[in-house]
Design a protein around this motif. Structure first.
Motif, PDB file in Angstrom:
ATOM      1  N   MET A   1       0.938  -1.299   0.140  1.00  0.00           N
ATOM      2  CA  MET A   1      -0.019   0.056   0.109  1.00  0.00           C
ATOM      3  C   MET A   1       0.953   1.073  -0.042  1.00  0.00           C
ATOM      4  O   MET A   1       1.778   1.223   0.812  1.00  0.00           O
ATOM      5  N   SER A   2       0.765   2.317  -0.772  1.00  0.00           N
ATOM      6  CA  SER A   2       1.466   3.513  -0.814  1.00  0.00           C
ATOM      7  C   SER A   2       1.432   4.342   0.206  1.00  0.00           C
ATOM      8  O   SER A   2       0.161   4.215   0.949  1.00  0.00           O
ATOM      9  N   ARG A   5      -2.152   6.190   0.155  1.00  0.00           N
ATOM     10  CA  ARG A   5      -3.444   5.436  -0.082  1.00  0.00           C
ATOM     11  C   ARG A   5      -4.471   5.800   1.015  1.00  0.00           C
ATOM     12  O   ARG A   5      -4.149   5.781   2.206  1.00  0.00           O
ATOM     13  N   ALA A  51      -7.682   2.910  -1.260  1.00  0.00           N
ATOM     14  CA  ALA A  51      -7.242   1.722  -0.847  1.00  0.00           C
ATOM     15  C   ALA A  51      -8.588   0.719  -1.797  1.00  0.00           C
ATOM     16  O   ALA A  51      -9.464   1.020  -1.467  1.00  0.00           O
ATOM     17  N   ASP A  52      -8.031  -0.246  -2.306  1.00  0.00           N
ATOM     18  CA  ASP A  52      -8.949  -1.157  -3.102  1.00  0.00           C
ATOM     19  C   ASP A  52      -9.275  -2.426  -2.307  1.00  0.00           C
ATOM     20  O   ASP A  52      -8.697  -2.554  -1.282  1.00  0.00           O
ATOM     21  N   ASP A  55      -6.009  -4.111  -1.307  1.00  0.00           N
ATOM     22  CA  ASP A  55      -5.350  -3.841  -0.416  1.00  0.00           C
ATOM     23  C   ASP A  55      -5.864  -4.168   1.060  1.00  0.00           C
ATOM     24  O   ASP A  55      -5.068  -4.446   2.179  1.00  0.00           O
ATOM     25  N   VAL A  58      -5.022  -7.738   2.274  1.00  0.00           N
ATOM     26  CA  VAL A  58      -3.833  -7.958   2.702  1.00  0.00           C
ATOM     27  C   VAL A  58      -3.816  -7.669   3.908  1.00  0.00           C
ATOM     28  O   VAL A  58      -3.212  -8.214   4.959  1.00  0.00           O
ATOM     29  N   LEU A  59      -4.411  -6.368   4.541  1.00  0.00           N
ATOM     30  CA  LEU A  59      -4.101  -6.018   5.728  1.00  0.00           C
ATOM     31  C   LEU A  59      -5.123  -7.007   6.665  1.00  0.00           C
ATOM     32  O   LEU A  59      -4.436  -7.432   7.776  1.00  0.00           O
ATOM     33  N   ILE A  97       1.133  -0.314   6.590  1.00  0.00           N
ATOM     34  CA  ILE A  97      -0.121  -0.390   5.694  1.00  0.00           C
ATOM     35  C   ILE A  97      -0.993   0.807   5.928  1.00  0.00           C
ATOM     36  O   ILE A  97      -1.587   1.112   4.887  1.00  0.00           O
TER      37      ILE A  97
END
Length: 248
Positions: A1-2, A5, A51-52, A55, A58-59, A97
């Motif tokens: 995640m950037s 985001r 955030a999609d 993303d 993943v978290l 994140i």
């Protein structure tokens, strides 16, 4: 995640709505929980990309995987849950994140607790108290990010996370969750260092009363003297003095 985001945000109405649906919290998917929250989920209007679903997944997966190391979903003693807190706090900082201004928002952490990993919340705090889902100092995940942010010795420091791992829950609450202290990471860290030095000398079992007396004195002194403005040697000496007096 950037870094830029944008995380979803969940308002208080949405938190209350989801708390009233315990089965959904335990077994539902992220999308099902977001659907149940409806218009209570929002995003910042600008400042980055949203955030999609990938993303958020993943978290969730990483949160659950870490909890499983300590007995999730059916096991886990108090000591194991405390170890989970320390490891999760480190992970939140080392794997950013949630970062930047997003990590400072209560409603972002409310979304994490209610929509991403509520099953971990219910494992960590079996009573399922509402404060563990609402954003704020008692939010299951926000409290861990706050302690890691306050007690991190820095990426290049030896034993970077010793303070996070060593401090008792009571000490963390006394230091990190008091805005006049915890709001300044340098001051919070210096107090934690004094706590650790004192605990090593007199034993951790004696520290609860000692910590409360010392922190009370520190808070009073901070109203008179801006402790954060002191040089490091003077600050360390002053804080250690409060703990030494409290230990007597």
């Amino acid at each position: 995640m950037s870094e830029f985001r944008l995380m979803p945000r969940l308002d208080n109405h949405g938190v209350r709505r989801l708390i009233s649906l315990p089965d959904l919290l335990r077994t539902g998917s992220i999308s099902e929980r977001m659907e149940a929250a409806g218009t209570s989920v929002s995003y910042a209007s600008s400042g980055g990309s949203r955030a999609d679903a990938a993303d958020l997944k993943v978290l969730q997966e990483q949160s659950v995987a870490l909890a499983k190391r300590f007995g999730f979903p059916n096991e886990g003693r108090a000591a194991g849950r405390a170890s989970f807190d320390a490891e999760f706090a480190q992970w939140l900082v080392e794997a950013p994140i949630i970062s930047g201004g997003e990590a400072l928002r209560d409603d972002v952490w409310a979304f994490v607790a209610c929509c991403i990993a509520p099953e971990v919340v219910l494992w960590r705090f079996e009573d399922g108290h509402a404060d563990r889902f609402h954003g704020g100092l008692r939010n299951t995940f926000q409290r861990l990010w706050l302690r890691a942010r306050s007690l991190d010795r820095g990426a290049g420091a030896p034993q970077r996370w010793q303070l996070v791992e060593a401090l008792s829950e009571d000490a963390v609450v006394q230091i990190v969750e008091r805005p006049s202290i915890g709001g300044d990471p340098m001051l919070a860290r210096a107090i934690a260092e004094a706590w650790l030095a004192t605990a090593n000398r007199i034993g951790a079992r004696r520290m609860e009363d000692v910590t409360r007396r010392a922190v009370r004195r520190i808070r009073i002194d901070n109203e008179i003297t801006c402790l954060a403005s002191l040089g490091e040697p003077e600050l360390v000496s002053r804080l250690q003095g409060f703990f030494d007096e409290a230990a007597l």
